[in-house]
Design an enzyme around this catalytic site. Structure first.
Site, PDB file in Angstrom:
ATOM      1  CG  HIS A   1     -23.598 -41.442 -72.032  1.00  0.00           C
ATOM      2  ND1 HIS A   1     -22.665 -41.246 -73.032  1.00  0.00           N
ATOM      3  CD2 HIS A   1     -24.389 -40.339 -72.056  1.00  0.00           C
ATOM      4  CE1 HIS A   1     -22.882 -40.081 -73.612  1.00  0.00           C
ATOM      5  NE2 HIS A   1     -23.938 -39.514 -73.049  1.00  0.00           N
TER       6      HIS A   1
ATOM      7  CG  HIS B   1     -27.222 -39.018 -77.393  1.00  0.00           C
ATOM      8  ND1 HIS B   1     -25.941 -39.524 -77.422  1.00  0.00           N
ATOM      9  CD2 HIS B   1     -27.241 -38.119 -76.364  1.00  0.00           C
ATOM     10  CE1 HIS B   1     -25.212 -38.951 -76.472  1.00  0.00           C
ATOM     11  NE2 HIS B   1     -25.982 -38.105 -75.804  1.00  0.00           N
TER      12      HIS B   1
ATOM     13  CE  LYS C   1     -25.083 -42.400 -75.075  1.00  0.00           C
ATOM     14  NZ  LYS C   1     -25.389 -42.361 -76.539  1.00  0.00           N
TER      15      LYS C   1
ATOM     16  CD  GLU D   1     -32.000 -39.330 -79.390  1.00  0.00           C
ATOM     17  OE1 GLU D   1     -31.786 -39.618 -78.203  1.00  0.00           O
ATOM     18  OE2 GLU D   1     -31.348 -39.776 -80.344  1.00  0.00           O
TER      19      GLU D   1
ATOM     20  CG  PHE E   1     -22.946 -31.828 -70.835  1.00  0.00           C
ATOM     21  CD1 PHE E   1     -24.192 -32.425 -70.888  1.00  0.00           C
ATOM     22  CD2 PHE E   1     -22.234 -31.913 -69.644  1.00  0.00           C
ATOM     23  CE1 PHE E   1     -24.729 -33.076 -69.788  1.00  0.00           C
ATOM     24  CE2 PHE E   1     -22.757 -32.563 -68.531  1.00  0.00           C
ATOM     25  CZ  PHE E   1     -23.998 -33.147 -68.607  1.00  0.00           C
TER      26      PHE E   1
ATOM     27  CB  CYS F   1     -22.240 -37.070 -75.381  1.00  0.00           C
ATOM     28  SG  CYS F   1     -22.236 -36.758 -73.612  1.00  0.00           S
TER      29      CYS F   1
END
Lengths: 89, 425
Positions: free
Chosen positions: B354, B317, B349, B328, B413, B176
């Protein structure tokens, strides 16, 4: 079963409409990629065009050229393609 | 879009400029294909209104994941030749379209010098079809061109071929964080003089059954029913239950000030700094303390020659997963210190889902337009804040604010962390 040469020509001009628009003469002797003899007609296909042509012909005739000994590197002229397809029928 | 034109004095009115004698890196073109629309303005309209562009997915078989951000009405033949459309897959087509739009938006005539593209899975959706063909029909009846539709670098290669980009053409796959990293790479290329004009982009096409099923098995996706599509993505909300997948692509034209001046280009913002790190911790989970993510933010600001207190807007994010949003929040607190309580935060998002490898550039478009309009877009669906997520995420309603510096941060990831700092045009 349709005659092979007209189908090959039809598929070449479908993939490369510019050849139809330029009224290029496509015969058994036409070189697929380039011709070492400048007097010989060459269609100037690229490798992607050639692969797409084989896909179309496999679907059209219900054959599996990939399962034969035919390699794209062996195909130099339209006649070579016609013979490969005919041999797989 | 209206933005500042570069003047002969080079005064683009940016509040802060890049440090030292390095080339300034300006954004002079934007191209978008998103679930909120095919233009930057349509994307911005959805983001600034907090209007989710999430809808029910049409899948071949039922999955726990039922909603996503779909790019509707996309016809590749509007952007490429019939031959190109025939031979390419969706991720190639989406990137191509966004790149052509960005080039046109920038008014570029000459070939860009480099291209950096982020994608998480490339043609992963094609790979599933490819393998299905093999199992079902045997190798000799597989799609002869299938491999060229799935290799991750084939989207960038297609754009490079079209635009004659003969310098670096690199595909970055950091989950991502992919396209956020692509912006950083492009910024460095312009800053270091590798190229005067660079395209940076991101693309993802992962709304197919095998991809979604795989993410469902990781329990990473929201299971909200189709009728609750608009409410499914809810970053930092107490009732969040996972990512909402989306497809899309976006491309920015990055250009040296010298080149932009020479062309009289319109400037939409400046890339001030960037940084990347890795948690080196876990295949999917972030470090709970947010320490490495925080370090990324600090490094990006340092690269921009700024203290973190100079940041006016954080584009989070904000994946809407329980672990990520909490980590986060911890990262923001670590990086910004007391300023974390005052800085405006938004989670795009919540509106566009996403888009995985594309999210960095797509969400950066929102950042650039937020800076332009001096407006903090809201985080949609933040009805009940999670007590562990206790910062100002701009819940539900946006607001005007004097935004001159903003940061776009994305985490992927594999512990991939990436951040880019933008300044005003």
């Amino acid at each position: 079963m349709p005659e092979v040469l007209p189908v090959v020509i039809k598929e070449i001009t479908r993939i490369r409409p510019d050849l139809r628009e330029s009224h290029a003469s496509i015969t058994r002797e036409s070189a697929l990629f380039y011709a070492t003899d400048p007097d010989r007609p060459a269609l100037e296909l690229d490798s992607m065009d050639a692969l797409e042509l084989l896909v179309a012909l496999e679907q059209e005739f219900g054959i599996e050229l990939a399962a034969t000994s035919t390699r794209t590197s062996d195909l130099h002229t339209v006649g070579d393609v016609v013979d490969a397809v005919s041999g797989a029928l | 879009m209206t933005s500042a034109a570069v003047t002969s004095t080079g005064a683009t009115s940016a509040a802060v400029t890049s440090a030292g004698a390095r080339n300034r890196v300006l954004v002079t073109g934007i191209g978008v294909e998103s679930c909120a629309g095919p233009t930057p303005e349509e994307l911005w309209a959805a983001l600034s209104a907090g209007r989710p562009a999430i809808s029910a997915l049409e899948l071949e078989q039922p999955l726990p994941c039922q909603v996503g951000g779909v790019v509707t009405g996309f016809d590749p033949r509007e952007h490429m030749s019939a031959q190109q459309a025939r031979r390419t897959s969706r991720f190639q087509q989406l990137l191509f379209a966004a790149a052509m739009k960005a080039r046109a938006h920038a008014g570029l005539r000459a070939a860009p010098g480099a291209l950096y593209v982020g994608t998480g899975g490339g043609g992963l959706d094609e790979a599933a079809r490819f393998v299905t063909g093999l199992r079902r029909n045997g190798w000799s009846r597989m799609d002869r061109l299938g491999l060229l539709r799935l290799l991750p670098n084939q989207a960038a290669g297609l754009v490079a071929q079209e635009l004659d980009i003969q310098g670096p053409v690199l595909t970055i796959s950091t989950a991502c964080a992919s396209s956020t990293d692509a912006i950083g790479a492009g910024m460095r290329a312009v800053r270091d003089g590798i190229a005067d004009v660079v395209l940076v982009g991101g693309v993802e096409s992962w709304l197919d059954l095998p991809c979604l099923a795989s993410f469902c098995l990781l329990d990473a996706l929201s299971r909200r029913p189709a009728e609750q599509a608009a409410a499914a993505s809810r970053p930092f909300d107490r009732d969040r239950d996972g990512m909402v997948p989306a497809e899309g692509a976006a491309v920015l034209v990055l250009e040296s000030e010298r080149s932009a001046l020479r062309r009289g280009a319109t400037v939409h913002g400046e890339v001030l700094g960037a940084a990347s790190t890795c948690d080196a911790h876990h295949p999917v989970a972030p470090r709970a303390d947010g320490a490495t993510a925080a370090r990324t933010i600090e490094l990006a600001c340092a690269d921009a020659g700024l203290d973190t207190a100079a940041v006016d807007l954080v584009s989070a994010h904000g994946t809407s997963t329980p672990l990520n949003d909490r980590a986060e929040t911890a990262a923001i607190k670590r990086a910004f210190g007391p300023h974390a309580r005052h800085v405006a935060i938004t989670a795009p998002k919540s509106v566009i889902g996403h888009a995985c490898g594309a999210c960095g550039v797509l969400e950066s478009v929102g950042v650039l337009l937020a800076i332009r309009d001096k407006y903090v877009p809201p985080t949609a669906n933040l009805d009940n804040p999670d007590p562990d997520c206790d910062l100002d995420y701009t819940p539900l309603v946006g607001r005007p604010a004097p935004i001159n510096v903003a940061i776009k941060q994305n985490f992927g990831f594999g512990g991939q962390n990436s951040a880019v700092v933008f300044g005003a045009a």
